[in-house]
Design an enzyme around this catalytic site. Structure first.
Site, PDB file in Angstrom:
ATOM      1  N   ASN A  33       0.824  -1.218   0.000  1.00  0.00           N
ATOM      2  CA  ASN A  33       0.000   0.000   0.000  1.00  0.00           C
ATOM      3  C   ASN A  33       0.859   1.269   0.000  1.00  0.00           C
ATOM      4  O   ASN A  33       0.338   2.368   0.163  1.00  0.00           O
ATOM      5  CB  ASN A  33      -0.966   0.014   1.195  1.00  0.00           C
ATOM      6  CG  ASN A  33      -0.237   0.161   2.519  1.00  0.00           C
ATOM      7  OD1 ASN A  33       0.985   0.091   2.569  1.00  0.00           O
ATOM      8  ND2 ASN A  33      -0.989   0.362   3.588  1.00  0.00           N
ATOM      9  N   VAL A  58      -3.254  -4.903   3.234  1.00  0.00           N
ATOM     10  CA  VAL A  58      -3.489  -6.302   3.648  1.00  0.00           C
ATOM     11  C   VAL A  58      -4.486  -6.430   4.803  1.00  0.00           C
ATOM     12  O   VAL A  58      -4.878  -7.545   5.147  1.00  0.00           O
ATOM     13  CB  VAL A  58      -2.176  -7.041   4.033  1.00  0.00           C
ATOM     14  CG1 VAL A  58      -1.284  -7.226   2.818  1.00  0.00           C
ATOM     15  CG2 VAL A  58      -1.441  -6.340   5.179  1.00  0.00           C
ATOM     16  N   TYR A  63      -8.341 -11.722  -2.650  1.00  0.00           N
ATOM     17  CA  TYR A  63      -8.655 -12.961  -3.377  1.00  0.00           C
ATOM     18  C   TYR A  63      -7.821 -13.001  -4.650  1.00  0.00           C
ATOM     19  O   TYR A  63      -8.106 -12.285  -5.595  1.00  0.00           O
ATOM     20  CB  TYR A  63     -10.160 -13.070  -3.659  1.00  0.00           C
ATOM     21  CG  TYR A  63     -10.916 -13.400  -2.382  1.00  0.00           C
ATOM     22  CD1 TYR A  63     -11.232 -14.717  -2.052  1.00  0.00           C
ATOM     23  CD2 TYR A  63     -11.241 -12.400  -1.471  1.00  0.00           C
ATOM     24  CE1 TYR A  63     -11.864 -15.031  -0.855  1.00  0.00           C
ATOM     25  CE2 TYR A  63     -11.882 -12.705  -0.263  1.00  0.00           C
ATOM     26  CZ  TYR A  63     -12.182 -14.023   0.032  1.00  0.00           C
ATOM     27  OH  TYR A  63     -12.789 -14.331   1.221  1.00  0.00           O
ATOM     28  N   TYR A 144       3.745  -2.746  17.645  1.00  0.00           N
ATOM     29  CA  TYR A 144       4.554  -3.576  16.733  1.00  0.00           C
ATOM     30  C   TYR A 144       4.845  -4.930  17.368  1.00  0.00           C
ATOM     31  O   TYR A 144       4.568  -5.977  16.790  1.00  0.00           O
ATOM     32  CB  TYR A 144       5.847  -2.830  16.418  1.00  0.00           C
ATOM     33  CG  TYR A 144       6.769  -3.517  15.453  1.00  0.00           C
ATOM     34  CD1 TYR A 144       6.478  -3.584  14.086  1.00  0.00           C
ATOM     35  CD2 TYR A 144       7.971  -4.081  15.880  1.00  0.00           C
ATOM     36  CE1 TYR A 144       7.339  -4.195  13.194  1.00  0.00           C
ATOM     37  CE2 TYR A 144       8.846  -4.687  14.988  1.00  0.00           C
ATOM     38  CZ  TYR A 144       8.526  -4.738  13.647  1.00  0.00           C
ATOM     39  OH  TYR A 144       9.396  -5.346  12.764  1.00  0.00           O
TER      40      TYR A 144
HETATM   41  P1  NAD Z   1       9.710  -1.527   5.095  1.00  0.00           P
HETATM   42  O1  NAD Z   1       8.967  -0.508   5.877  1.00  0.00           O
HETATM   43  O2  NAD Z   1      10.733  -1.063   4.118  1.00  0.00           O
HETATM   44  O3  NAD Z   1       8.701  -2.489   4.311  1.00  0.00           O
HETATM   45  C1  NAD Z   1       7.412  -2.789   4.734  1.00  0.00           C
HETATM   46  C2  NAD Z   1       6.494  -2.743   3.526  1.00  0.00           C
HETATM   47  O4  NAD Z   1       5.161  -3.081   3.924  1.00  0.00           O
HETATM   48  C3  NAD Z   1       6.435  -1.356   2.897  1.00  0.00           C
HETATM   49  O5  NAD Z   1       6.617  -1.447   1.508  1.00  0.00           O
HETATM   50  C4  NAD Z   1       5.032  -0.875   3.250  1.00  0.00           C
HETATM   51  O6  NAD Z   1       4.506   0.052   2.332  1.00  0.00           O
HETATM   52  C5  NAD Z   1       4.259  -2.169   3.310  1.00  0.00           C
HETATM   53  N1  NAD Z   1       3.050  -2.099   4.133  1.00  0.00           N
HETATM   54  C6  NAD Z   1       2.913  -1.586   5.388  1.00  0.00           C
HETATM   55  N2  NAD Z   1       1.642  -1.714   5.811  1.00  0.00           N
HETATM   56  C7  NAD Z   1       0.947  -2.322   4.794  1.00  0.00           C
HETATM   57  C8  NAD Z   1      -0.402  -2.716   4.624  1.00  0.00           C
HETATM   58  N3  NAD Z   1      -1.307  -2.522   5.596  1.00  0.00           N
HETATM   59  N4  NAD Z   1      -0.758  -3.288   3.457  1.00  0.00           N
HETATM   60  C9  NAD Z   1       0.145  -3.493   2.458  1.00  0.00           C
HETATM   61  N5  NAD Z   1       1.445  -3.142   2.572  1.00  0.00           N
HETATM   62  C10 NAD Z   1       1.836  -2.563   3.726  1.00  0.00           C
HETATM   63  O7  NAD Z   1      10.352  -2.530   6.164  1.00  0.00           O
HETATM   64  P2  NAD Z   1      11.315  -3.775   5.975  1.00  0.00           P
HETATM   65  O8  NAD Z   1      12.530  -3.510   6.756  1.00  0.00           O
HETATM   66  O9  NAD Z   1      11.437  -4.144   4.548  1.00  0.00           O
HETATM   67  O10 NAD Z   1      10.500  -4.898   6.749  1.00  0.00           O
HETATM   68  C11 NAD Z   1       9.786  -5.929   6.075  1.00  0.00           C
HETATM   69  C12 NAD Z   1       9.242  -6.919   7.088  1.00  0.00           C
HETATM   70  O11 NAD Z   1      10.315  -7.502   7.825  1.00  0.00           O
HETATM   71  C13 NAD Z   1       8.292  -6.299   8.108  1.00  0.00           C
HETATM   72  O12 NAD Z   1       7.242  -7.205   8.362  1.00  0.00           O
HETATM   73  C14 NAD Z   1       9.158  -6.151   9.339  1.00  0.00           C
HETATM   74  O13 NAD Z   1       8.393  -6.197  10.516  1.00  0.00           O
HETATM   75  C15 NAD Z   1      10.097  -7.338   9.211  1.00  0.00           C
HETATM   76  N6  NAD Z   1      11.357  -7.095   9.925  1.00  0.00           N
HETATM   77  C16 NAD Z   1      12.307  -6.282   9.405  1.00  0.00           C
HETATM   78  C17 NAD Z   1      13.486  -6.038  10.116  1.00  0.00           C
HETATM   79  C18 NAD Z   1      14.581  -5.174   9.570  1.00  0.00           C
HETATM   80  O14 NAD Z   1      15.573  -4.957  10.277  1.00  0.00           O
HETATM   81  N7  NAD Z   1      14.532  -4.683   8.355  1.00  0.00           N
HETATM   82  C19 NAD Z   1      13.658  -6.611  11.380  1.00  0.00           C
HETATM   83  C20 NAD Z   1      12.651  -7.417  11.887  1.00  0.00           C
HETATM   84  C21 NAD Z   1      11.501  -7.665  11.150  1.00  0.00           C
HETATM   85  N1  UDP Z   2      -9.503 -14.349   3.089  1.00  0.00           N
HETATM   86  C1  UDP Z   2      -8.889 -13.670   2.060  1.00  0.00           C
HETATM   87  N2  UDP Z   2      -8.665 -14.336   0.884  1.00  0.00           N
HETATM   88  C2  UDP Z   2      -9.042 -15.629   0.681  1.00  0.00           C
HETATM   89  C3  UDP Z   2      -9.649 -16.308   1.773  1.00  0.00           C
HETATM   90  C4  UDP Z   2      -9.866 -15.639   2.952  1.00  0.00           C
HETATM   91  O1  UDP Z   2      -8.537 -12.518   2.176  1.00  0.00           O
HETATM   92  O2  UDP Z   2      -8.801 -16.153  -0.389  1.00  0.00           O
HETATM   93  C5  UDP Z   2      -9.686 -13.624   4.346  1.00  0.00           C
HETATM   94  C6  UDP Z   2     -11.140 -13.408   4.706  1.00  0.00           C
HETATM   95  O3  UDP Z   2     -11.301 -12.017   4.917  1.00  0.00           O
HETATM   96  C7  UDP Z   2     -11.322 -14.138   6.005  1.00  0.00           C
HETATM   97  C8  UDP Z   2      -9.903 -14.334   6.527  1.00  0.00           C
HETATM   98  O4  UDP Z   2      -9.097 -14.401   5.362  1.00  0.00           O
HETATM   99  O5  UDP Z   2     -12.049 -13.387   6.913  1.00  0.00           O
HETATM  100  C9  UDP Z   2      -9.711 -15.588   7.315  1.00  0.00           C
HETATM  101  O6  UDP Z   2     -10.122 -16.695   6.547  1.00  0.00           O
HETATM  102  P1  UDP Z   2     -10.632 -18.029   7.220  1.00  0.00           P
HETATM  103  O7  UDP Z   2     -11.039 -18.963   6.153  1.00  0.00           O
HETATM  104  O8  UDP Z   2      -9.628 -18.508   8.184  1.00  0.00           O
HETATM  105  O9  UDP Z   2     -11.828 -17.537   8.125  1.00  0.00           O
HETATM  106  P2  UDP Z   2     -13.370 -17.299   7.841  1.00  0.00           P
HETATM  107  O10 UDP Z   2     -13.521 -16.945   6.396  1.00  0.00           O
HETATM  108  O11 UDP Z   2     -13.976 -18.589   8.189  1.00  0.00           O
HETATM  109  O12 UDP Z   2     -13.694 -16.184   8.756  1.00  0.00           O
END
Ligand code: NAD
Ligand code: UDP
Ligand code: UDP
Length: 315
Positions: A33, A58, A63, A144
């Site tokens: 995003n 996310v 789907y 976090y």
């Molecule tokens: P980053 O911030 O560069 O990347 C995270 C990405 O997730 C970004 O592109 C952001 O736009 C996207 N994102 C955030 N919220 C979102 C949402 N709701 N829907 C879709 N996309 C979303 O960070 P990174 O360092 O690349 O980290 C990646 C993963 O690794 C993360 O899950 C982080 O927790 C984990 N991690 C990283 C480190 C590190 O040192 N780099 C350490 C521990 C864990």
């Molecule tokens: N879900 C999704 N893509 C899929 C299947 C499920 O995003 O292809 C999401 C949907 O929003 C659901 C969640 O994943 O609420 C959890 O799915 P699960 O089958 O475990 O639970 P349920 O649908 O029974 O709530």
């Protein structure tokens, strides 16, 4: 050839993972995003016929049809994950539920990018996977830490309850090219400050420690975990066990950049862990993985990247 979903694929780690998966001949569906990720990180992939980008949050259901999922979507730097803490928890928890639901419907393997932050401000040092952690439930980092802990719980419950094939990886501090210049994490901050001749901001007395892993080592470990036997699900620490104080990191950055920047001491943020270092015996044994890149070599690569970025972006 597989069709592989990478959530958070436009971020620092995610974009390097997309590179590796495409180089292997797979199709990649990158979902992001752009909260902290950047178009620039995936710009070089947009013309590839095997690469597809979908702008999507996310926390909403998704789907699509894929063969494997790497779930990386989540801001990772303290300033970014504390900017909208409610959204951070939603991203970890609802994002995990949606991606697990997707994996369950498709009966496919899913890997979770968890974190060393599940250990909180650790009382056991170094940290093995068996350490249960010391996390403040109510502090500013909890959105976090607790979000990631809950995501791990969800992964293990989907595994037990729905027989889902899971992999859980606890990532320790990782650095390298494509970190955001204003990401706020210590390596990018120190390098950008040194290159711009600004003061190097040391939080606290600088004696707290971290263990820094170079991005290519980390991504190799992630890929090995995903492709390990299905009996091995983790959680497994992936990181570099060589520990440095923040003062030592600053000294290295100043020496390698030749910068005249001065150190500036600022207050230590609340709940900032005092020490962190992974035990990586499990990764060595189960994955045959260990990091190769030494800090100074990795810093040289990262400094070269930021020199280019600062020139291009005039920041
Ligand atoms: P980053 O911030 O560069 O990347 C995270 C990405 O997730 C970004 O592109 C952001 O736009 C996207 N994102 C955030 N919220 C979102 C949402 N709701 N829907 C879709 N996309 C979303 O960070 P990174 O360092 O690349 O980290 C990646 C993963 O690794 C993360 O899950 C982080 O927790 C984990 N991690 C990283 C480190 C590190 O040192 N780099 C350490 C521990 C864990
Ligand atoms: N879900 C999704 N893509 C899929 C299947 C499920 O995003 O292809 C999401 C949907 O929003 C659901 C969640 O994943 O609420 C959890 O799915 P699960 O089958 O475990 O639970 P349920 O649908 O029974 O709530
Ligand atoms: N830190 C620092 N100066 C900065 C940024 C961070 O001294 O400009 C310190 C921070 O207080 C912490 C360590 O460096 O002790 C690592 O911080 P980072 O945000 O990179 O990662 P995390 O705390 O999540 O491990």
């Amino acid at each position: 050839m597989k069709r592989i979903l990478v959530t958070g694929g436009a971020g620092f780690l995610g974009s390097h993972l997309c590179d590796l998966l495409l180089a292997e001949g797979n199709e990649v569906l990158c979902v992001d995003n752009f909260f902290t990720g950047r178009r620039k990180n995936i710009h070089h992939l947009l013309d590839s016929k095997n690469f597809e980008f979908l702008r999507h949050d996310v926390t909403m259901p998704l789907y699509v049809e894929v063969d494997e999922i790497y779930n990386l979507a989540c801001p990772a730097s303290p300033i970014h994950y504390q900017f909208d803490p409610v959204q951070t928890t939603k991203t970890s928890v609802l994002g995990a539920i949606n991606m697990l639901g997707l994996a369950k419907r498709l009966k496919i393997k899913i890997l979770q990018a968890s974190t060393s932050e599940v250990y909180g401000d650790p009382e056991v040092h170094p940290q093995p996977e068996s350490y249960k952690g010391s996390v403040s439930v109510t502090g500013p980092r909890a959105c976090y830490d607790e979000g990631k802990r809950c995501a791990e719980t969800l992964f293990f419950d989907y595994h037990r309850q729905h027989k889902l094939n899971i992999k859980v990886m606890r990532i320790f501090n990782t650095y390298g090219p494509r970190m955001h210049p204003s990401d706020g994490r210590v390596v990018s901050n120190f390098i950008v400050q040194a290159l711009k001749g600004e003061d190097i901001t040391i939080f606290g007395d600088g004696k707290q420690t971290r263990s820094f892993c170079y991005v290519s080592d980390l991504i190799a470990g992630m890929h090995k975990l995903m492709n390990s036997p299905s009996s091995f699900i983790g959680p497994v620490n992936i990181g570099n066990p060589v520990e440095f104080t923040m003062l030592e990191l600053a000294e290295n950055v100043l020496e390698l950049t030749g910068s005249k920047s001065k150190l500036k001491f600022l207050p230590l943020p609340q709940d900032d862990p005092m020490q962190r270092k992974p035990v990586i015996d499990l990764a060595k044994k189960e994955l045959g993985w260990e990091p190769r890149m030494q800090l100074r070599e990795g810093l040289k690569e990262t400094i070269a990247y930021f020199e280019e970025v600062l020139q291009e972006e005039h920041v």
